[in-house]
Design an enzyme around this catalytic site. Sequence first.
Site, PDB file in Angstrom:
ATOM      1  NE  ARG A   1      -4.276  -1.622   0.693  1.00  0.00           N
ATOM      2  CZ  ARG A   1      -5.247  -1.750   1.585  1.00  0.00           C
ATOM      3  NH1 ARG A   1      -5.314  -0.936   2.614  1.00  0.00           N
ATOM      4  NH2 ARG A   1      -6.167  -2.676   1.438  1.00  0.00           N
TER       5      ARG A   1
ATOM      6  CG  ASP B   1     -13.936   9.362   6.454  1.00  0.00           C
ATOM      7  OD1 ASP B   1     -14.629   8.315   6.514  1.00  0.00           O
ATOM      8  OD2 ASP B   1     -12.698   9.334   6.264  1.00  0.00           O
TER       9      ASP B   1
HETATM   10  C1  LIG Z   1     -14.789   1.089   5.544  1.00  0.00           C
HETATM   11  S1  LIG Z   1     -15.177   2.793   5.650  1.00  0.00           S
HETATM   12  C2  LIG Z   1     -16.751   2.691   6.461  1.00  0.00           C
HETATM   13  C3  LIG Z   1     -17.789   3.609   5.851  1.00  0.00           C
HETATM   14  C4  LIG Z   1     -19.181   3.487   6.456  1.00  0.00           C
HETATM   15  N1  LIG Z   1     -19.198   3.809   7.852  1.00  0.00           N
HETATM   16  C5  LIG Z   1     -19.748   2.108   6.200  1.00  0.00           C
HETATM   17  O1  LIG Z   1     -19.820   1.301   7.151  1.00  0.00           O
HETATM   18  O2  LIG Z   1     -20.088   1.803   5.065  1.00  0.00           O
HETATM   19  C6  LIG Z   1     -14.087   3.296   6.966  1.00  0.00           C
HETATM   20  C7  LIG Z   1     -13.885   4.817   7.023  1.00  0.00           C
HETATM   21  O3  LIG Z   1     -13.280   5.142   8.282  1.00  0.00           O
HETATM   22  C8  LIG Z   1     -12.437   6.246   8.071  1.00  0.00           C
HETATM   23  N2  LIG Z   1     -11.473   6.332   9.198  1.00  0.00           N
HETATM   24  C9  LIG Z   1     -10.458   5.472   9.500  1.00  0.00           C
HETATM   25  N3  LIG Z   1      -9.788   5.908  10.568  1.00  0.00           N
HETATM   26  C10 LIG Z   1     -10.398   7.065  10.967  1.00  0.00           C
HETATM   27  C11 LIG Z   1     -10.155   7.999  12.025  1.00  0.00           C
HETATM   28  N4  LIG Z   1      -9.128   7.850  12.879  1.00  0.00           N
HETATM   29  N5  LIG Z   1     -10.991   9.052  12.142  1.00  0.00           N
HETATM   30  C12 LIG Z   1     -12.025   9.230  11.270  1.00  0.00           C
HETATM   31  N6  LIG Z   1     -12.291   8.400  10.246  1.00  0.00           N
HETATM   32  C13 LIG Z   1     -11.486   7.322  10.101  1.00  0.00           C
HETATM   33  C14 LIG Z   1     -11.790   5.945   6.728  1.00  0.00           C
HETATM   34  O4  LIG Z   1     -11.265   7.124   6.123  1.00  0.00           O
HETATM   35  C15 LIG Z   1     -12.944   5.327   5.942  1.00  0.00           C
HETATM   36  O5  LIG Z   1     -13.598   6.263   5.125  1.00  0.00           O
END
Ligand SMILES: C[S@@+](CC[C@H](N)C(=O)[O-])C[C@H]1O[C@@H](n2cnc3c(N)ncnc32)[C@H](O)[C@@H]1O
Length: 289
Positions: A46, A151
């Site tokens: 990655r 996000d």
């Molecule tokens: C797999 S997506 C989930 C989206 C949605 N909640 C769903 O379940 O379909 C995970 C998201 O978490 C965000 N994320 C990861 N670490 C984070 C953090 N420390 N603070 C805020 N967002 C975070 C990522 O950028 C990503 O967009």
Amino acid sequence: MSLAAVEDGQREFSFSDQDFQSLARLARAEFGLSLAESKKPLVYSRLARRLRARKVGSFQQYLTLLETADESEERLELISALTTNVTSFFREKHHFETLKSELSPDFGKTGKARIWSAGCSSGQEPFSIALTLLETIPDAARRDIRILATDIDPAVVSRAKRGRYSNEEKSAIAPALQSKWTRLCPDAPSAFEFNEEIRKMISFGELNLMVGWPFKGPFDAIFCRNVAIYFDHETQQKLWSKFADKLRPGGYLFIGHSERVTGPAMDGFTTAGVTTYRKIAGSGSALEN
Ligand SMILES: C[S@@+](CC[C@H](N)C(=O)[O-])C[C@H]1O[C@@H](n2cnc3c(N)ncnc32)[C@H](O)[C@@H]1O
């Protein structure tokens, strides 16, 4: 020569255990991410593209760059590379059924609701929340009903703000809701967008869940689904407890299918269905409006 060294020899950039540990420490401190040793090959593949993009010749140089004060954007690129933004409309449908049957009727009566989609990715989750509310409260956009969607990743937040999606994703939205709240994009025939009224219900913003939260609450419901999966147990515990503090008594927490609230964090909650929790009245320190 060890297997690791042979593997290293085949790699474009050398990636020592020490480099991996330094990256893992940084990812944990900044974003709460938990990177197990077994993720080393994934982390390499990655991040190798970030090294190429930034034209640095080694992981050590990349780490030095990440630690530079004005490289906050690269730190966001790092989290973007290490996590996934996968999402979809009405993902894990049972949460929206609960929202509709347990919460929406009260919102309809009071005309007031506060919901937070924490880790909203490109916006399909908050738009699914808004569509669910509009099903039972058609004038929700004109009442005091607000969804906060945040996000850490600026790229997904700007996609979410645009509210424009590929037609392939449309089938997850019921036809009646499609025709009422979406329209075709005249300049992009393969895409659709949400109309102004539904967009007004949602405030999008960038927020790292690991830093201070600049709002008081309390929320009636928090959706934080498939986000904490990247965090270690201790970070998850702290996050669940902080969510309890931001919920009103009886408020709902919805989490992802492979996540669980366990241990001391459960003191603030009672189970209310599959990956669904309710804040126990009197627990935490949520402030009423
Ligand atoms: C797999 S997506 C989930 C989206 C949605 N909640 C769903 O379940 O379909 C995970 C998201 O978490 C965000 N994320 C990861 N670490 C984070 C953090 N420390 N603070 C805020 N967002 C975070 C990522 O950028 C990503 O967009």
